[in-house]
Design a protein around this motif. Sequence first.
Motif, PDB file in Angstrom:
ATOM      1  N   TRP A  87      -0.105   3.959   1.471  1.00  0.00           N
ATOM      2  CA  TRP A  87      -0.671   4.751   2.551  1.00  0.00           C
ATOM      3  C   TRP A  87       0.444   5.445   3.329  1.00  0.00           C
ATOM      4  O   TRP A  87       1.516   4.867   3.524  1.00  0.00           O
ATOM      5  CB  TRP A  87      -1.466   3.869   3.508  1.00  0.00           C
ATOM      6  CG  TRP A  87      -2.623   3.161   2.876  1.00  0.00           C
ATOM      7  CD1 TRP A  87      -3.276   3.482   1.727  1.00  0.00           C
ATOM      8  CD2 TRP A  87      -3.250   1.975   3.377  1.00  0.00           C
ATOM      9  NE1 TRP A  87      -4.281   2.580   1.473  1.00  0.00           N
ATOM     10  CE2 TRP A  87      -4.284   1.645   2.471  1.00  0.00           C
ATOM     11  CE3 TRP A  87      -3.039   1.170   4.479  1.00  0.00           C
ATOM     12  CZ2 TRP A  87      -5.111   0.543   2.658  1.00  0.00           C
ATOM     13  CZ3 TRP A  87      -3.866   0.072   4.661  1.00  0.00           C
ATOM     14  CH2 TRP A  87      -4.894  -0.229   3.760  1.00  0.00           C
ATOM     15  N   ASP A 147      -0.487  -6.261   1.896  1.00  0.00           N
ATOM     16  CA  ASP A 147      -1.588  -7.211   1.742  1.00  0.00           C
ATOM     17  C   ASP A 147      -1.005  -8.491   1.188  1.00  0.00           C
ATOM     18  O   ASP A 147      -0.126  -8.451   0.317  1.00  0.00           O
ATOM     19  CB  ASP A 147      -2.633  -6.697   0.752  1.00  0.00           C
ATOM     20  CG  ASP A 147      -3.665  -5.804   1.375  1.00  0.00           C
ATOM     21  OD1 ASP A 147      -3.770  -5.788   2.616  1.00  0.00           O
ATOM     22  OD2 ASP A 147      -4.382  -5.123   0.630  1.00  0.00           O
ATOM     23  N   SER A 160      -3.575  -8.337   6.144  1.00  0.00           N
ATOM     24  CA  SER A 160      -2.888  -7.066   5.944  1.00  0.00           C
ATOM     25  C   SER A 160      -2.010  -6.882   7.166  1.00  0.00           C
ATOM     26  O   SER A 160      -2.487  -7.018   8.291  1.00  0.00           O
ATOM     27  CB  SER A 160      -3.875  -5.910   5.850  1.00  0.00           C
ATOM     28  OG  SER A 160      -4.628  -5.997   4.673  1.00  0.00           O
ATOM     29  N   HIS A 198       0.832  -1.202   0.000  1.00  0.00           N
ATOM     30  CA  HIS A 198       0.000   0.000   0.000  1.00  0.00           C
ATOM     31  C   HIS A 198       0.868   1.253   0.000  1.00  0.00           C
ATOM     32  O   HIS A 198       1.951   1.271   0.575  1.00  0.00           O
ATOM     33  CB  HIS A 198      -0.915   0.020   1.231  1.00  0.00           C
ATOM     34  CG  HIS A 198      -2.022  -0.975   1.144  1.00  0.00           C
ATOM     35  ND1 HIS A 198      -3.131  -0.790   0.361  1.00  0.00           N
ATOM     36  CD2 HIS A 198      -2.177  -2.179   1.733  1.00  0.00           C
ATOM     37  CE1 HIS A 198      -3.938  -1.825   0.478  1.00  0.00           C
ATOM     38  NE2 HIS A 198      -3.373  -2.693   1.308  1.00  0.00           N
TER      39      HIS A 198
END
Length: 94
Positions: A33, A43, A58, A31
Amino acid sequence: MLPRSGDVLKVTREASVQFTVPIFFRVIRVHDWPTYDGWVWLDGYELNTAGDAVDRRSIFVQVAGLRQHRPPVPVTQRRPPTTTRRVPAGRVRV
């Protein structure tokens, strides 16, 4: 090294304190993020000792604590050792 899709990792306590018992993890995606410096959300699938996916997860881990896992090549896929015979000089092999 930032993991990539398809990588199999050994995730231990070095990556996060929650992994007191190490797991093997196949990455689906990383990710983008925002997180703390050096940390990442992944993930993927937790793998059993046979390499089969047993749970989708995750995980939030430190990149520096991740280790690539390279499973041993199965015996059936190994090439047999090659043997070479030396032919004495002047002789022709038929």
